[in-house]
Design an enzyme around this catalytic site. Structure first.
Site, PDB file in Angstrom:
ATOM      1  N   GLU A  57      -0.347  -0.170  -6.797  1.00  0.00           N
ATOM      2  CA  GLU A  57      -0.976   1.105  -7.173  1.00  0.00           C
ATOM      3  C   GLU A  57      -0.064   1.854  -8.147  1.00  0.00           C
ATOM      4  OE1 GLU A  57      -2.092   3.546  -3.820  1.00  0.00           O
ATOM      5  OE2 GLU A  57      -3.178   4.961  -5.109  1.00  0.00           O
ATOM      6  N   ASN A 116     -12.624   3.809  -3.314  1.00  0.00           N
ATOM      7  CA  ASN A 116     -11.540   3.549  -2.366  1.00  0.00           C
ATOM      8  C   ASN A 116     -11.467   4.702  -1.381  1.00  0.00           C
ATOM      9  OD1 ASN A 116      -8.766   2.466  -1.445  1.00  0.00           O
ATOM     10  ND2 ASN A 116      -8.318   4.589  -2.018  1.00  0.00           N
ATOM     11  N   GLU A 117     -11.428   4.390  -0.108  1.00  0.00           N
ATOM     12  CA  GLU A 117     -11.363   5.437   0.926  1.00  0.00           C
ATOM     13  C   GLU A 117     -12.309   6.575   0.561  1.00  0.00           C
ATOM     14  OE1 GLU A 117      -7.279   6.371   2.100  1.00  0.00           O
ATOM     15  OE2 GLU A 117      -7.025   4.323   2.816  1.00  0.00           O
ATOM     16  N   TYR A 132      -3.331   1.231   8.919  1.00  0.00           N
ATOM     17  CA  TYR A 132      -1.870   1.274   8.806  1.00  0.00           C
ATOM     18  C   TYR A 132      -1.251   1.385  10.192  1.00  0.00           C
ATOM     19  CZ  TYR A 132      -2.032   1.846   3.741  1.00  0.00           C
ATOM     20  OH  TYR A 132      -2.209   1.631   2.392  1.00  0.00           O
ATOM     21  N   GLU A 145      -5.993  -2.764   2.765  1.00  0.00           N
ATOM     22  CA  GLU A 145      -4.751  -1.992   2.923  1.00  0.00           C
ATOM     23  C   GLU A 145      -4.292  -2.142   4.360  1.00  0.00           C
ATOM     24  OE1 GLU A 145      -4.464   2.001   1.325  1.00  0.00           O
ATOM     25  OE2 GLU A 145      -5.791   1.461  -0.345  1.00  0.00           O
TER      26      GLU A 145
HETATM   27  O1  AHR Z   1      -1.300   2.768   0.026  1.00  0.00           O
HETATM   28  C1  AHR Z   1      -1.134   4.140  -0.076  1.00  0.00           C
HETATM   29  C2  AHR Z   1      -2.428   4.906   0.069  1.00  0.00           C
HETATM   30  O2  AHR Z   1      -2.918   4.741   1.359  1.00  0.00           O
HETATM   31  C3  AHR Z   1      -3.579   4.466  -0.800  1.00  0.00           C
HETATM   32  O3  AHR Z   1      -3.528   5.030  -2.070  1.00  0.00           O
HETATM   33  C4  AHR Z   1      -4.766   4.964  -0.049  1.00  0.00           C
HETATM   34  O4  AHR Z   1      -5.914   4.178  -0.281  1.00  0.00           O
HETATM   35  C5  AHR Z   1      -4.320   4.967   1.395  1.00  0.00           C
HETATM   36  O5  AHR Z   1      -4.587   6.155   2.015  1.00  0.00           O
END
Ligand code: AHR
Length: 497
Positions: free
Chosen positions: A28, A175-176, A243, A300
């Site tokens: 990114e 994205n998101e 995450y 992600e």
């Molecule tokens: O990977 C960092 C961020 O995490 C990304 O930009 C986003 O898609 C997610 O919230």
């Protein structure tokens, strides 16, 4: 359940192919991933192709990087692709308002990214802007990239050094979109997706694999609404973001290197939660898509900690420990075992951001423990999954417990079987026996990654503290079983012929 881990593998019943795209990565425009990562100052004294750093390219080629996702993340929904083509001196300077409020000179744009993918030998995975853009922008970007005939846009591509179409297939649309990508409801997103995807056209025999922006973590409703409202023909895949937060608290995520057993346990436990998520999403997808045509794309994942002290909080720079290696290996085992539905995944992120493969400090680079896991696990790419199960005592901390050992196995086209075993227990070596049903092992080799403490890491002073070594701690018994001892905090891959 046993003191000893008993691992059983159905070695004579190969199942589906484990897509190599499960081993994908993510770059990114964030912190030092692109700028001062892949793309460096022309004056920097390292081996470069243009401004692309070749030591990084070589390291990623070594792990068979199958695809790279770009330009975001949250940045994707701010990105205007036209700002990043043509004469670099004439490209506008824009603002990266999401990550650190830094300026963006757009010197790394579409053609530079395509060149990077070409050097890496991997497929590009483009993340298209839905939040601040239009279906026309997406339509035009694809024409610029993939159309074979002569138009204003393809002539621009030719002027920019690429006469032939690039033939990009993977496109994420938004994205998101539930958050930084536009704060939409799933109903609104699904309607928007239906429109945008209509203009993501297949030109000149380059079919687009369209990937919808799926749920965050446990947002099952988001997934269900998308599956109900978006026609299946319009979905190659749908994404999931998850995450690992070791503390379970986004406000205080904990240090990347300075943590105790409680936080170690929290990290691995929360990483293993990926298995529960995948089971639940797979069950939901099976309801709408029993033929399993739609891929679940975990584009992600990884551990997210506090940034290193003194670094820009918007740059997400964190160190990478033995804990990260165990998280990466366990997650890849989970993906392999769910590869009937999970056909693509992208670790966040490749260089200098979050659970990175590579960290850089000016001319120096270091390969993190996570990098070494991807190197060990590349043997599973495009191999056939073998069903495996493990019975072992749990690893307990306080009142909580998790399975101490996890495993995945596959058989390659060359007939070699690979078994990857993770021992998460920091306090105990675990004796293990591997039973290969329907296979008589003749030759066995082993590779090991381990370190004395979960907080150990590779630093610029000691870049090879954690590296893979040959593993000899196994024995083939007379009854065909393989016995071995798994050191505490270890990952072992056996190659069996
Ligand atoms: O990977 C960092 C961020 O995490 C990304 O930009 C986003 O898609 C997610 O919230």
């Amino acid at each position: 359940q046993n003191e000893q881990a008993v691992i059983t593998i159905q070695a004579d019943q190969p199942r589906q192919t484990i897509s190599k795209h499960i081993y994908g990565h993510f770059a990114e425009h964030l912190g030092r991933c692109i700028y001062d990562g892949f793309w460096v100052d022309p004056a920097m004294n390292v081996n470069k192709d243009g401004r692309i750093r070749m030591d990084i390219v070589d390291a990623l080629r070594d792990i068979n990087i199958p695809n790279l996702r770009w330009p975001g993340g949250c940045y994707a929904d701010e990105y205007q692709w036209r700002d990043g083509i043509g004469d670099p001196a004439k490209r506008p300077v824009t603002l990266n308002s999401h990550w650190g409020g830094v300026t963006e000179d757009n010197s790394f744009g579409t053609d530079e990214f395509m060149k990077l993918c070409n050097l890496l030998g991997c497929e590009p995975y483009l993340s298209a802007n839905m939040g601040t853009s239009t279906p026309k922008d997406l339509r035009d970007w694809i024409e610029y990239l993939n159309f074979d005939g002569k138009t204003h846009l393809t002539q621009l591509r030719e002027q920019n050094g690429h006469k032939e179409p690039y033939g990009v297939s993977f496109f994420g649309i938004g994205n998101e979109s539930w958050g930084c990508g536009g704060n939409m409801t799933p109903e609104h997103y699904s309607e928007q997706y239906r429109i945008f995807q209509e203009y993501a056209r297949n030109y000149s025999n380059h079919p687009i694999k369209k990937i919808a922006s799926g749920p965050n973590s446990t947002d099952y409703n988001w997934m269900e609404v998308c599956l109900k409202k978006i026609p299946q023909y319009a979905l190659w895949g749908i994404s999931l973001h998850y995450y690992t937060i070791a503390t379970g608290n986004w406000g205080q995520k904990g240090s990347s290197t300075d943590f105790d057993e409680k936080e170690y346990f929290g990290g691995v436990k929360n990483a293993l939660y990926m298995d529960t998520l995948l089971k639940n999403y797979a069950a939901m997808m099976n309801k709408y898509d029993p033929a399993k045509k739609i891929a679940l794309v975990v584009d992600e994942w990884g551990i997210w900690t506090e940034v290193e002290p003194g670094t820009n909080p918007g740059f997400l720079y964190q160190q990478n420990t033995m804990r990260d290696a165990l998280i990466a290996a366990s997650t890849l085992n989970i993906f392999n075992n769910h590869s009937d539905r999970v056909r693509m995944a992208n670790l966040a992120q490749a260089i200098n951001v979050l659970q990175a493969l590579i960290l850089t400090d000016k001319e120096k680079i270091l390969l993190t423990p996570t990098y070494h896991i991807f190197k060990m696990y590349k043997v599973h790419q495009e191999a056939n999954l073998l069903e495996s199960s493990v019975s072992v005592n749990d690893y307990k901390y306080g009142t909580e417990s998790i399975p101490g050992v996890n495993v995945s196995a596959s058989k390659g086209e060359d007939g070699k079987i690979h078994v990857s075993v993770v021992n998460l227990n920091p306090n105990k070596a675990v004796p293990a026996s591997v039973i290969l049903n329907g296979y008589n092992a003749k030759q066995i080799k082993g590779e090991l990654l381990t370190s004395a403490s979960y907080t150990d890491y590779n630093s610029f002073d000691e870049p090879d503290k954690i590296v893979t070594k040959e593993y000899k701690g196994f024995k083939k018994e007379n009854d065909g079983k393989i016995t071995m001892k798994l050191p505490p905090l270890s990952i072992v891959t056996l190659e069996i012929q």
